[in-house]
Design a protein around this motif. Structure first.
Motif, PDB file in Angstrom:
ATOM      1  N   VAL A  19     -52.919 -25.204  23.811  1.00 55.41           N
ATOM      2  CA  VAL A  19     -54.107 -25.185  22.963  1.00 55.41           C
ATOM      3  C   VAL A  19     -54.976 -26.413  22.914  1.00 55.41           C
ATOM      4  N   THR A  67     -55.734 -19.821  31.033  1.00 55.34           N
ATOM      5  CA  THR A  67     -56.157 -19.612  29.769  1.00 55.34           C
ATOM      6  C   THR A  67     -57.827 -19.742  29.696  1.00 55.34           C
ATOM      7  N   LEU A 102     -60.753 -21.219  20.460  1.00 58.56           N
ATOM      8  CA  LEU A 102     -59.643 -22.208  20.774  1.00 58.56           C
ATOM      9  C   LEU A 102     -59.570 -23.161  19.670  1.00 58.56           C
ATOM     10  N   THR A 113     -53.704 -17.179  18.792  1.00 63.28           N
ATOM     11  CA  THR A 113     -52.552 -18.110  18.545  1.00 63.28           C
ATOM     12  C   THR A 113     -51.263 -17.148  18.489  1.00 63.28           C
ATOM     13  N   SER A 160     -56.607 -27.431  26.096  1.00 66.65           N
ATOM     14  CA  SER A 160     -57.600 -26.285  26.249  1.00 66.65           C
ATOM     15  C   SER A 160     -58.744 -26.678  25.260  1.00 66.65           C
ATOM     16  N   VAL A 161     -58.827 -27.045  24.192  1.00 65.73           N
ATOM     17  CA  VAL A 161     -59.796 -27.385  23.377  1.00 65.73           C
ATOM     18  C   VAL A 161     -60.582 -28.692  23.740  1.00 65.73           C
ATOM     19  N   ASN A 220     -64.647 -21.251  23.013  1.00 64.20           N
ATOM     20  CA  ASN A 220     -64.522 -22.697  22.236  1.00 64.20           C
ATOM     21  C   ASN A 220     -64.210 -22.427  20.814  1.00 64.20           C
ATOM     22  N   SER A 247     -57.957 -22.013  16.915  1.00 63.50           N
ATOM     23  CA  SER A 247     -56.602 -22.191  17.088  1.00 63.50           C
ATOM     24  C   SER A 247     -55.863 -23.541  16.969  1.00 63.50           C
ATOM     25  N   GLY A 303     -59.392 -16.413  17.409  1.00 61.27           N
ATOM     26  CA  GLY A 303     -58.519 -17.722  17.381  1.00 61.27           C
ATOM     27  C   GLY A 303     -57.366 -17.298  16.624  1.00 61.27           C
TER      28      GLY A 303
END
Length: 302
Positions: free
Chosen positions: A40, A225, A189, A89, A43-44, A186, A192, A85
């Motif tokens: 996570v 992802t 994520l 998760t 990815s963010v 966006n 999350s 989100g």
């Protein structure tokens, strides 16, 4: 057979996810929560950098659009994206746990149940209509899943939670038409990441020092992802939730083939029959598309 870009996006996304275990299994000795944390957070950082530095104008346009909406509409937009989100998760953590600590087949079973739940939820929540052929396909897939449950009854609890979280995600993201798909992803994520950040100091293990972990993590973040999630959201612009949901079966079928031929997990005759029924259900559900019958086009949200 003519496949439009929305169907192609959904097929590609679920086909990519079918190979997820290839990146996940080599790091199965790491705790599931650690894999989720790093997945996570990375990815963010990656998707935020793309939006801020490459797609800044799109972000600004979405922000202006958000500010111009009435308060009730803004609240709805926030609920859909933040809720997405939260559902992602929950789905990711439980899926990683089942994949690494139960079995690949148990994880596959979750995504066998998911299309059925998605179709039913879309029917009741979104009022999506299904043809007789499509209801027949749901019946065939239910039969296949019931046969599988006889051999995997202990895993059904985990499978249902994984399935329900992603089915709800698909259904509610069908309503997510006001925000650019990449910006929406966006936000989801980021939600999350914010949710997981307070737990990181207390529940994470030692910082991984193995190079293999970071190689696998990069594949997980990019190939399993960001790209498939974006394709999934893009597909929902032009294909209804039940159709996208039924194409989820591509994922567990690939998972099952990997479990049998690559991971050498034991397979029974009932499992072979069940997966064959599920493959038939995909064909029956999409019979209009496959046999070039006239499709009723959905309005496309830009």
């Amino acid at each position: 057979m003519r496949i439009n870009k929305y169907y192609l996006a959904a097929i590609t996304a679920f086909a990519m996810w079918g190979f997820f275990s290839l990146a996940l299994k080599p790091i199965h000795h790491y705790p599931s929560l650690d894999i989720l944390f790093y997945r996570v957070f990375l990815s963010v950082m990656l998707i935020s950098a793309i939006n801020l530095f490459i797609r800044k104008n799109v972000v600004l346009n979405d922000w202006k659009n958000f500010q111009s909406k009435p308060k009730s509409e803004r609240g709805k937009m926030l609920r859909i994206n933040i809720g997405g989100g939260l559902l992602l998760t929950a789905n990711w953590f439980i899926f990683i746990y089942v994949m690494n600590h139960i079995s690949v087949k148990a994880a596959s079973f979750a995504y066998l149940v998911c299309p059925i739940l998605t179709t039913v939820l879309a029917f009741f929540i979104l009022k999506e209509k299904l043809s007789k052929w499509q209801w027949m396909a749901v019946g065939i897939s239910v039969t296949g899943c019931v046969l599988l449950s006889f051999n995997s009854f202990a895993d059904i609890f985990y499978s249902l939670i994984v399935a329900l979280t992603y089915a709800l995600y698909l259904v509610f993201q069908r309503k997510n038409t006001e925000v650019d798909k990449f910006v929406g992803l966006n936000i989801q994520l980021l939600t999350s990441g914010i949710l997981l950040l307070p737990f990181f100091p207390s529940f994470s293990g030692p910082v991984p020092a193995e190079g293999l972990f970071y190689i696998c993590l990069i594949f997980i973040v990019v190939m399993f992802t960001i790209i498939p999630l974006f394709l999934n959201l893009f597909a929902l612009k032009g294909v209804n939730s039940s159709s996208v949901g039924i194409m989820l079966y591509i994922n567990p079928i690939i998972n099952f083939l990997l479990a049998v031929f690559y991971y050498r997990e034991e397979v029974t005759e009932i499992q072979m029959i069940s997966y064959s029924l599920i493959l038939i259900s995909i064909i029956v559900f999409n019979e209009k598309l496959i046999f070039n019958r006239k499709l009723k086009e959905l309005p496309v949200s830009e």
